[in-house]
Design a protein around this motif. Sequence first.
Motif, PDB file in Angstrom:
ATOM      1  N   ILE A 390      -5.266   3.253  16.774  1.00 15.89           N
ATOM      2  CA  ILE A 390      -4.890   4.661  16.543  1.00 15.89           C
ATOM      3  C   ILE A 390      -6.037   5.577  16.975  1.00 15.89           C
ATOM      4  O   ILE A 390      -5.822   6.604  17.646  1.00 15.89           O
ATOM      5  CB  ILE A 390      -4.528   4.893  15.056  1.00 15.89           C
ATOM      6  N   ASP A 391      -7.247   5.194  16.601  1.00 12.97           N
ATOM      7  CA  ASP A 391      -8.408   6.013  16.981  1.00 12.97           C
ATOM      8  C   ASP A 391      -8.535   6.150  18.492  1.00 12.97           C
ATOM      9  O   ASP A 391      -9.120   7.100  18.997  1.00 12.97           O
ATOM     10  CB  ASP A 391      -9.700   5.384  16.421  1.00 12.97           C
ATOM     11  N   ASN A 392      -7.992   5.177  19.202  1.00 10.37           N
ATOM     12  CA  ASN A 392      -8.110   5.176  20.662  1.00 10.37           C
ATOM     13  C   ASN A 392      -7.022   6.005  21.340  1.00 10.37           C
ATOM     14  O   ASN A 392      -7.104   6.278  22.537  1.00 10.37           O
ATOM     15  CB  ASN A 392      -8.050   3.714  21.157  1.00 10.37           C
ATOM     16  N   TYR A 393      -5.992   6.378  20.593  1.00  9.80           N
ATOM     17  CA  TYR A 393      -4.862   7.095  21.204  1.00  9.80           C
ATOM     18  C   TYR A 393      -5.283   8.396  21.921  1.00  9.80           C
ATOM     19  O   TYR A 393      -4.842   8.661  23.052  1.00  9.80           O
ATOM     20  CB  TYR A 393      -3.788   7.365  20.145  1.00  9.80           C
ATOM     21  N   PRO A 394      -6.146   9.208  21.313  1.00  9.75           N
ATOM     22  CA  PRO A 394      -6.529  10.456  22.000  1.00  9.75           C
ATOM     23  C   PRO A 394      -7.260  10.216  23.325  1.00  9.75           C
ATOM     24  O   PRO A 394      -7.389  11.132  24.138  1.00  9.75           O
ATOM     25  CB  PRO A 394      -7.464  11.143  20.988  1.00  9.75           C
ATOM     26  N   ASN A 395      -7.734   8.977  23.549  1.00  8.84           N
ATOM     27  CA  ASN A 395      -8.448   8.685  24.799  1.00  8.84           C
ATOM     28  C   ASN A 395      -7.524   8.322  25.949  1.00  8.84           C
ATOM     29  O   ASN A 395      -7.990   8.091  27.061  1.00  8.84           O
ATOM     30  CB  ASN A 395      -9.439   7.516  24.586  1.00  8.84           C
ATOM     31  N   ARG A 396      -6.223   8.243  25.659  1.00 10.08           N
ATOM     32  CA  ARG A 396      -5.294   7.826  26.723  1.00 10.08           C
ATOM     33  C   ARG A 396      -5.254   8.866  27.845  1.00 10.08           C
ATOM     34  O   ARG A 396      -5.159  10.063  27.586  1.00 10.08           O
ATOM     35  CB  ARG A 396      -3.882   7.636  26.155  1.00 10.08           C
ATOM     36  N   GLY A 397      -5.347   8.395  29.078  1.00  3.17           N
ATOM     37  CA  GLY A 397      -5.225   9.296  30.230  1.00  3.17           C
ATOM     38  C   GLY A 397      -3.783   9.347  30.693  1.00  3.17           C
ATOM     39  O   GLY A 397      -2.861   9.166  29.897  1.00  3.17           O
ATOM     40  N   ALA A 398      -3.616   9.582  31.989  1.00  5.97           N
ATOM     41  CA  ALA A 398      -2.249   9.627  32.522  1.00  5.97           C
ATOM     42  C   ALA A 398      -1.707   8.208  32.581  1.00  5.97           C
ATOM     43  O   ALA A 398      -2.263   7.364  33.278  1.00  5.97           O
ATOM     44  CB  ALA A 398      -2.258  10.244  33.911  1.00  5.97           C
ATOM     45  N   ALA A 399      -0.653   7.953  31.828  1.00  5.82           N
ATOM     46  CA  ALA A 399      -0.069   6.602  31.813  1.00  5.82           C
ATOM     47  C   ALA A 399       1.163   6.573  32.703  1.00  5.82           C
ATOM     48  O   ALA A 399       1.853   7.581  32.863  1.00  5.82           O
ATOM     49  CB  ALA A 399       0.295   6.221  30.385  1.00  5.82           C
ATOM     50  N   LYS A 400       1.401   5.412  33.289  1.00  5.22           N
ATOM     51  CA  LYS A 400       2.614   5.249  34.110  1.00  5.22           C
ATOM     52  C   LYS A 400       3.364   4.022  33.617  1.00  5.22           C
ATOM     53  O   LYS A 400       3.056   2.895  34.010  1.00  5.22           O
ATOM     54  CB  LYS A 400       2.230   5.065  35.580  1.00  5.22           C
TER      55      LYS A 400
END
Length: 669
Positions: A390-400
């Motif tokens: 969950i803590d890592n979610y804000p680090n997500r970039g553009a996903a495909k």
Amino acid sequence: MPEEKPDKKVEKKPTDMSIDTAVCEVLSNCEGVVETAFDRAISIRPCPIGAEGACCKHCAMGPCRLVAKTTRGVCGATRATVAARNFARAVAAGAAAHSDHGRGMAFALLAVAKGETEGFRIRDEAKVHAVAGYMGIKSEGRPIMDVAREIAETALGEFGKQTGELIYLKRATPARQELWRKEKIAPRGIDREVVEVMHRTHMGVDQDAENILDQTLRASMTDGWGGSMLATDITDILFGTPTPLQSQVNLGVLKDDEVNLVVHGHEPTLSEMIVAASTDPELLEYAKSKGANGINLAGICCTANEVLMRHGIPPAGNFLSQELAIATGAVEAMIVDVQCIMQSLAEVATHFHTKVITTSPKAKIEGATHMEYDEHHAYQSAKDIVRVAIDNYPNRGAAKIPGPKPDEALIAGFSHEYIRYMQGGLYRGSFRPLNDAVAAGRIRGLAGVVGCNNARVAQDAPTVQIIRELIKNDVLVVVTGCAATGAAKYGYLQPEFMDHAGAGLREVCEAIGIPPVVHVGSCVDNSRILTILTECATEGGLGDDISDLPAVGICPEYMSEKALSIGSYFAASGAYVLFGLPSPVSNSPEVVDLIQNGWNARFGGGIEFEPDIDALIAKVFTRIDAKREALGLAEYDAARFGESGDRQMEEMLETLDKGGSLNVYSVSR
Ligand code: MSK
């Protein structure tokens, strides 16, 4: 006219090596940026010497390459000895992996029975009684935890046992048990047989190929009739015996707006807790606080199959899809335990925000985050891991994320208990209808299609070709492992796939209420196939033993040493097994003959490697038809049947569609 020049060898591209369009879409995005197993399989030529079992590196006088005119190593070891030793060690490694999985489950059950763990409980009490019965443990009138504790201790005793026979051998037909004793391959203890393979294949010990291969069979049986069967039983006890359920498959199960966690590997204990943690209100709230709309759990490989079979958690893919799940850019955490985990995951993850989390003290990866799972505090371990994701979610970039396709729905969850239940209900369940259908020729025969992906062949292509051809010709197919996930990706585990089945098979499947391609679980759940075949053999009408049945095993895309162990224990159990890849013992025609014809003559089952998939399919039918003939059954005639039976399959689907469950836990009693 100018002479035509032969075509230049066309260079393969990664996207040529999968028929999965979702995988190809992600591979295209990776091109020139992220290296995957598909790239490496193109750039690395397999070593032709090792591939044929021609390399001996068991001592420091070698490695000796037994090729061309070299027929002996420095010590004098022959091609047959070397090929048999290499094969034996591969099987021992496979048996060790599956059996250690079983040992882990036994320790988990012991911890539950002693009240030393939080989060786990016994979910299938009926199975506790059934397993106690197999083990000769009195269970009636005793507190369930006492019985569970004795089961766990008895199971653990099977690993260190030095003499006697594995308890579960008694679950085989009497004829098979007698044969094993006569041929002196009945295994004593699980660890003992694996250790003995390592001893015998040490420099200067066992030099007789057939003798080495007998020990190979003994070790493989500690997998099928030992560690794997224990793993299946104890997993059912702790997490529930599977019943049919619906789900989705492939990379499209990842969600754009939720925290994506992927569990990968084989052992179900931690993943079971992660399933629970992913619906924990506190963690869901925490995910919202980070901007996510929820927590989405998916799986890869057999951990996926474990949580699919019991909870309907969707598999994001099979073995060759593991790097690509990360390469979608949408995975917050990939949580791995043991087996089939590519070391490259940590490197692929460096291109994205994904955290690869190792959880077992047995399997660490450089570059991954290690969060050791403690089964005594299982739920807390799972919550800690989900929180990291969950803590890592804000680090997500553009996903495909490749879009889901309509045929990526599936039905799974067919335990052998459920299959028996469907053939007569709670009190009269049996394998009679199935046997009668085979005897009458409605069903031509049975096939288990199991095993991995292999980057040397186009992902899923052999598996789906084989399954399609089999069911068209009225062969009922059961699937496990990555072959099951592969089949699911093309709609083969949907009831609609019934339209591709032969008329006789379709009629039976509709009457019993099973699809023509039946997902029975993970790799350790190949033990369920042993049970199904044994039940068919003991039901009567199709001979007395597995070797009498018109049944084959097929491993179209094998990669793992575990697959060789599985093939070997099926051969020892009387099943003929075809692998869709070149033989790893082809440097020794003697060993090729021993495992194919020698084993067949002694055990009624054997192993053959046939990389030509059309030829493999032809061999399957030849074998099935020969067994039908030996049983005196009517010659298979595709045009003989075709009237549909009753509507049990449709009724089952209606129940599932309405959100109902098919709880038959009590049938295993
Ligand atoms: S996970 S052993 S790649 S089937 Fe059981 Fe898949 Fe083969 Fe691993």
